[in-house]
Structure formats: C-alpha cells, structure tokens
Design an enzyme around this catalytic site. Structure first.
Site, short mmCIF file in Angstrom:
data_model
loop_
_atom_site.label_atom_id
_atom_site.label_comp_id
_atom_site.label_asym_id
_atom_site.label_seq_id
_atom_site.Cartn_x
_atom_site.Cartn_y
_atom_site.Cartn_z
CE LYS A 176 -3.72 -2.63 2.05
NZ LYS A 176 -4.54 -3.08 3.21
CD GLN A 227 -3.25 -4.79 6.44
OE1 GLN A 227 -3.24 -3.56 5.66
NE2 GLN A 227 -3.96 -5.88 5.84
CG ASP A 273 -9.63 -0.43 4.72
OD1 ASP A 273 -9.66 -0.52 3.47
OD2 ASP A 273 -8.96 -0.64 5.52
#
Ligand code: NAP
Length: 279
Positions: free
Chosen positions: A47, A91, A114
């Site tokens: 990422k 994460q 997200d």
C-alpha cells in the site's frame, strides 16, 4: 477472457497520478499495523509503495502486538484531528484481544478510506455518496472497465462478510443487478451459481467453485486468497472454470491489485473532499 486486474490497476494508478498532479494537492494516508504478522506487513508495504507511485504521502504507525484497544483508539483520534491526514487505514486482522469494531468506529467517516465505518456502510446501503470498501469497489471497476453488463444481470455473491460480501451485494444492487447472497449455510450452492450471469466468490475456500457450477459464458470473479501447499490460490478451480466462463479473474493478479488501486482512489477522494468548503 482473463480479467487482468494487475494491468487495470496500473492504468488506474497512472490516471490517478495525473489527477493528483492536476489538482495540485498532496493527499496523506496513515496506516496502522499492530503486531508483526508477515502477511499483514507485506500488504502494508504494498500500500505504501502504491502511495509512492501516485504521489500520495504515507506514514506508517507500527504498534506492538500487546497494544490495547484504548491505545489504538487514542492513536486513531490523534490522526482524526491531524489536518494533514486525509485517510486512515487500519490493517486487519487486529490481534484477537483488540476490539476491532470499536477501533474501526473510532475512525472519522471522512477519513475512513477502507469504507468500514458504519456511517459509510449505511450510506452505501442507502445509495448515498460515501467512501466504499476497497475490494468490492475494485470489483465494480473491473466489471465496468471490461464492459461487463451489470444492470439486469443476476449476480451471485458467495460470502456475507462486512468487508466483502455485504458491501459487494449493495454495490451490485445499486448498479441495478439482481443479487443473490450465499454463505456457508446455503444449501445447494451450485443451484444458485448455475443460474448466475456473474459469480463473485469471497469464501476463502480453495476449489469451492468448479466448472460444473458455472453457466457457459458467465463472468467469474475470484476474491479468495488461500494458501495450499505454500501456493497462493483463490476459491475458483481456475483451469477448469476458464473453459466455461466468459470472463474470469486470476489469483494472483485479479482482485488483489484492484483493492490497492481503489484504496489510492479513496484516499484521493477523501483529500479532495477535505479541500471543499463545507456546505
Ligand atoms: P470471511 O469474513 O471469513 O467470510 C467468508 C464468507 O464466506 C462467510 O460469509 C462464510 O459464510 C462464507 N463461506 C465460507 N465457506 C463457504 C462455503 N463452503 N460455501 C458458501 N459460503 C461459504 O472472509 P472475507 O474477509 O469476506 O474474505 C473472503 C476471502 O477473500 C478470503 O479468502 C480473504 O482472504 C479474501 N480477501 C481478498 C481480498 C483481496 O483484495 N483480494 C480482500 C479481502 C478478502 P458464513 O457467514 O455462514 O460463515
């Protein structure tokens, strides 16, 4: 036709890089990782690499495995209040002793790149604008960029998780598909898949989808990430399904790269929204 998510994601990242340059903005993404799981670390590295490629500044917070929910929430709130940060990514999975739901809910919906905050999930279900989860949104991009008709199609989604299956179903409904959601308690899964124009498998079960379960010419999207004897594979028996499907994503090189490209697009979007004066 093989749906090449890797090539498509590179195209999308190139376009995004130009957009960021043209807009004259400098988006910032903050990632938080807890513990030292090698898989999670690899994803976070990928990422950050994508950020570098498109001109998004990124910072990475690494917390000890022993960190507690409250500490994580405190960090998230600091990032929420930091005007330089446009997007916050936690994460997953977090260590089991941490309350993931509480942590995800602590992220400001405006920085929730997200798309997991209930505010953003609610907006998605209501068909309102908002940040949407990266994996299903990336799949919608694959379908649209490869001109696979969604409106009026029967889509079967296998999996009902909050990060993939449920938002996938909502995005498809919002795009006028007729959607069936299957899960581990579905009896006779193949009955549904055989009647599908689009099958999206997000079960995390190797070889769950075989050629006999697919209508000839259907589109098959494989979200699964499984390791069998040290080899990465999806949920779909790729070699056999390739013979009957009209279009199919490979694993690796299908949905995965599009998830990362979408994260970059969401960060850009969050940064652009932050620049707009409040209504
Ligand atoms: P998850 O939370 O474990 O959910 C799996 C879903 O699949 C559940 O709804 C489960 O049903 C259903 N399921 C399991 N076995 C099944 C079976 N035999 N038949 C029908 N349904 C079945 O996993 P997830 O987070 O949604 O992720 C799914 C897969 O996608 C994993 O392999 C994950 O690693 C992968 N993934 C890939 C990406 C990417 O970027 N490529 C991103 C996210 C996830 P129940 O609800 O009844 O338990």
């Amino acid at each position: 036709m093989i749906l090449d998510g890797r090539a498509l994601s590179q195209q999308r990242l190139e376009i995004l890089k130009e957009k960021i340059q043209e807009a004259g903005i400098s988006p910032h993404l903050a990632t938080i990782i807890v513990g030292s799981d090698p898989g999670s670390r690899m994803y976070v590295r990928m990422k950050h690499k994508a950020c570098e490629q498109v001109g998004i500044h990124s910072i990475g917070l690494e917390l000890l495995e022993s960190s507690l929910t409250d500490e994580l929430i405190r960090r998230v709130r600091m990032l929420n209040e930091d005007p330089d940060i446009d997007g916050i990514l936690i994460q997953l999975p977090l260590p089991v002793h941490i309350d993931s739901h509480q942590v995800l809910e602590a992220v400001s919906p405006a920085k929730d790149v997200d798309g997991f905050h209930t505010h953003n999930i609610g907006s998605l279900v209501a068909g309102m604008p908002g940040l949407t989860p990266c994996t299903p949104t990336g799949i919608m991009t694959i379908l649209s960029d490869y001109h696979i008709p969604v409106a009026g199609a029967h889509a079967v989604v296998i999996g009902r998780s909050i990060d993939v299956g449920k938002p996938m179903a909502s995005l498809l409904i919002n795009a006028d598909a007729t959607v069936t959601v299957c899960h581990s308690k579905t009896s006779d899964l193949s009955y549904y898949t055989r009647h599908a124009d689009i099958v999206i498998s997000a079960a995390g079960r190797p070889k769950l989808i075989t050629a006999g379960m697919i209508r000839p010419g259907a589109t098959v999207i494989d979200v699964g990430i499984n390791h069998v004897d040290g080899v990465l594979c999806g949920d779909v028996d790729f070699e056999s399904v390739l013979e009957v499907a009209g279009a199919i994503t490979p694993v690796p090189g299908g949905v995965g790269p599009m998830t990362i490209a979408t994260l970059m697009e969401n960060t850009y979007r969050a940064a652009m929204d932050a620049c707009r004066p409040a209504q």
